[in-house]
Design a protein around this motif. Structure first.
Motif, PDB file in Angstrom:
ATOM      1  N   VAL A 185       5.131   6.866  -9.415  1.00  0.00           N
ATOM      2  CA  VAL A 185       5.800   5.484  -9.095  1.00  0.00           C
ATOM      3  C   VAL A 185       4.314   4.567  -8.486  1.00  0.00           C
ATOM      4  O   VAL A 185       3.462   5.026  -7.883  1.00  0.00           O
ATOM      5  CB  VAL A 185       6.446   5.561  -7.637  1.00  0.00           C
ATOM      6  N   GLU A 186       4.266   3.292  -9.065  1.00  0.00           N
ATOM      7  CA  GLU A 186       3.518   2.322  -8.344  1.00  0.00           C
ATOM      8  C   GLU A 186       4.460   1.382  -8.057  1.00  0.00           C
ATOM      9  O   GLU A 186       5.208   0.757  -8.686  1.00  0.00           O
ATOM     10  CB  GLU A 186       2.417   1.635  -9.498  1.00  0.00           C
ATOM     11  N   ALA A 187       4.124   0.741  -6.781  1.00  0.00           N
ATOM     12  CA  ALA A 187       4.747  -0.415  -6.120  1.00  0.00           C
ATOM     13  C   ALA A 187       3.755  -1.449  -5.486  1.00  0.00           C
ATOM     14  O   ALA A 187       2.721  -1.158  -4.881  1.00  0.00           O
ATOM     15  CB  ALA A 187       5.940   0.070  -5.275  1.00  0.00           C
ATOM     16  N   GLN A 188       4.485  -2.619  -5.363  1.00  0.00           N
ATOM     17  CA  GLN A 188       3.824  -3.493  -4.627  1.00  0.00           C
ATOM     18  C   GLN A 188       4.791  -4.167  -3.517  1.00  0.00           C
ATOM     19  O   GLN A 188       5.951  -4.287  -4.059  1.00  0.00           O
ATOM     20  CB  GLN A 188       3.168  -4.698  -5.289  1.00  0.00           C
ATOM     21  N   ILE A 189       4.327  -4.531  -2.410  1.00  0.00           N
ATOM     22  CA  ILE A 189       5.353  -5.134  -1.454  1.00  0.00           C
ATOM     23  C   ILE A 189       4.394  -6.139  -0.485  1.00  0.00           C
ATOM     24  O   ILE A 189       3.391  -6.313  -0.411  1.00  0.00           O
ATOM     25  CB  ILE A 189       5.876  -4.364  -0.203  1.00  0.00           C
ATOM     26  N   GLY A 190       5.269  -7.327  -0.211  1.00  0.00           N
ATOM     27  CA  GLY A 190       5.022  -8.154   0.399  1.00  0.00           C
ATOM     28  C   GLY A 190       5.681  -9.046   1.653  1.00  0.00           C
ATOM     29  O   GLY A 190       6.801  -8.338   1.608  1.00  0.00           O
ATOM     30  N   GLY A 191       5.363  -9.905   2.441  1.00  0.00           N
ATOM     31  CA  GLY A 191       6.167 -10.320   3.475  1.00  0.00           C
ATOM     32  C   GLY A 191       5.915  -9.686   4.503  1.00  0.00           C
ATOM     33  O   GLY A 191       5.114  -8.801   4.726  1.00  0.00           O
ATOM     34  N   LYS A 192       6.717  -9.412   5.463  1.00  0.00           N
ATOM     35  CA  LYS A 192       7.113  -8.817   6.783  1.00  0.00           C
ATOM     36  C   LYS A 192       6.691  -7.290   6.675  1.00  0.00           C
ATOM     37  O   LYS A 192       6.034  -6.590   7.274  1.00  0.00           O
ATOM     38  CB  LYS A 192       8.060  -8.996   7.564  1.00  0.00           C
ATOM     39  N   LEU A 193       7.219  -6.746   5.462  1.00  0.00           N
ATOM     40  CA  LEU A 193       7.088  -5.240   5.185  1.00  0.00           C
ATOM     41  C   LEU A 193       5.741  -5.010   5.056  1.00  0.00           C
ATOM     42  O   LEU A 193       5.425  -3.862   5.547  1.00  0.00           O
ATOM     43  CB  LEU A 193       7.954  -4.901   3.973  1.00  0.00           C
ATOM     44  N   ALA A 194       4.943  -5.777   4.290  1.00  0.00           N
ATOM     45  CA  ALA A 194       3.319  -5.536   4.088  1.00  0.00           C
ATOM     46  C   ALA A 194       2.593  -5.432   5.436  1.00  0.00           C
ATOM     47  O   ALA A 194       1.656  -4.909   5.482  1.00  0.00           O
ATOM     48  CB  ALA A 194       2.822  -6.312   3.106  1.00  0.00           C
ATOM     49  N   GLN A 195       3.136  -6.042   6.561  1.00  0.00           N
ATOM     50  CA  GLN A 195       2.446  -6.284   7.697  1.00  0.00           C
ATOM     51  C   GLN A 195       2.555  -5.000   8.362  1.00  0.00           C
ATOM     52  O   GLN A 195       1.893  -4.849   9.397  1.00  0.00           O
ATOM     53  CB  GLN A 195       2.998  -7.530   8.399  1.00  0.00           C
ATOM     54  N   LEU A 196       3.437  -3.916   8.181  1.00  0.00           N
ATOM     55  CA  LEU A 196       3.845  -3.001   8.961  1.00  0.00           C
ATOM     56  C   LEU A 196       2.610  -1.792   8.872  1.00  0.00           C
ATOM     57  O   LEU A 196       2.802  -0.885   9.797  1.00  0.00           O
ATOM     58  CB  LEU A 196       5.310  -2.249   8.463  1.00  0.00           C
ATOM     59  N   GLY A 197       1.895  -1.877   7.867  1.00  0.00           N
ATOM     60  CA  GLY A 197       0.836  -0.934   7.609  1.00  0.00           C
ATOM     61  C   GLY A 197       1.202   0.247   6.862  1.00  0.00           C
ATOM     62  O   GLY A 197       2.430   0.449   6.578  1.00  0.00           O
ATOM     63  N   GLN A 198       0.119   0.572   6.011  1.00  0.00           N
ATOM     64  CA  GLN A 198      -0.044   1.500   4.997  1.00  0.00           C
ATOM     65  C   GLN A 198       0.753   2.852   5.322  1.00  0.00           C
ATOM     66  O   GLN A 198       1.664   3.321   4.713  1.00  0.00           O
ATOM     67  CB  GLN A 198      -1.291   1.806   4.284  1.00  0.00           C
ATOM     68  N   ARG A 199       0.385   3.532   6.423  1.00  0.00           N
ATOM     69  CA  ARG A 199       1.083   4.626   6.828  1.00  0.00           C
ATOM     70  C   ARG A 199       2.480   4.718   7.021  1.00  0.00           C
ATOM     71  O   ARG A 199       3.159   5.472   6.534  1.00  0.00           O
ATOM     72  CB  ARG A 199       0.173   5.325   8.191  1.00  0.00           C
TER      73      ARG A 199
END
Length: 148
Positions: free
Chosen positions: A111-125
């Motif tokens: 799987v390869e995915a990209q996310i943006g918006g508030k979700l992306a601000q939550l942090g990679q872990r």
């Protein structure tokens, strides 16, 4: 934010049976955590709605899913994108391969995915943990569906 995930799961059914379930919108709807709607839009596409919660962010994602590089009953590529309003967006794809193993079928995914918006601000872990949990839930549900 980009992420990748790979894995495999052994399923107690033939490749043909697993392939049929991977292409059945009712099975997919039942297996995808939080999925509220899944309907076929054309021969290789679906429209989906799913409610997801990642950490403090909860959203209802509406999106589309497309199957390509179909090689029945050996695998395909599945791509999708979803919009979750203020929570953000998610888009990506997975390559799924089916091989005979131990009297059943080994399903491998990348799987390869990209996310943006508030979700992306939550942090990679937090995102990676949530993605792994969703994948584990999906494959546990899918294994039960395959077993019948």
């Amino acid at each position: 934010m980009a992420m990748t995930m790979t894995g495999e799961v052994q399923l107690p059914a033939s490749r043909e049976a697993v392939w049929a379930k991977l292409n059945d919108p009712d099975v997919l709807k039942a297996c995808i955590p939080g999925c509220e709607e899944m309907e076929r839009t054309d021969e290789h596409g679906f429209r989906a709605v799913a409610r997801m919660k990642v950490g403090p962010v909860s959203a209802r994602f509406k999106g589309k899913v497309t199957l390509s590089d179909l090689n029945p009953p050996n695998g395909y590529k599945i791509t999708g994108e979803g919009e979750g309003g203020v929570a953000g967006f998610a888009k990506g794809g997975a390559t799924v391969a089916l091989t005979d193993k131990d009297g059943g079928t080994l399903l491998s995914y990348n799987v390869e995915a990209q996310i943006g918006g508030k979700l992306a601000q939550l942090g990679q872990r937090l995102i990676n943990g949530a993605a792994k949990k969703l994948a584990d839930e999906f494959f546990a549900n899918f294994a039960k569906a395959v077993e019948g």
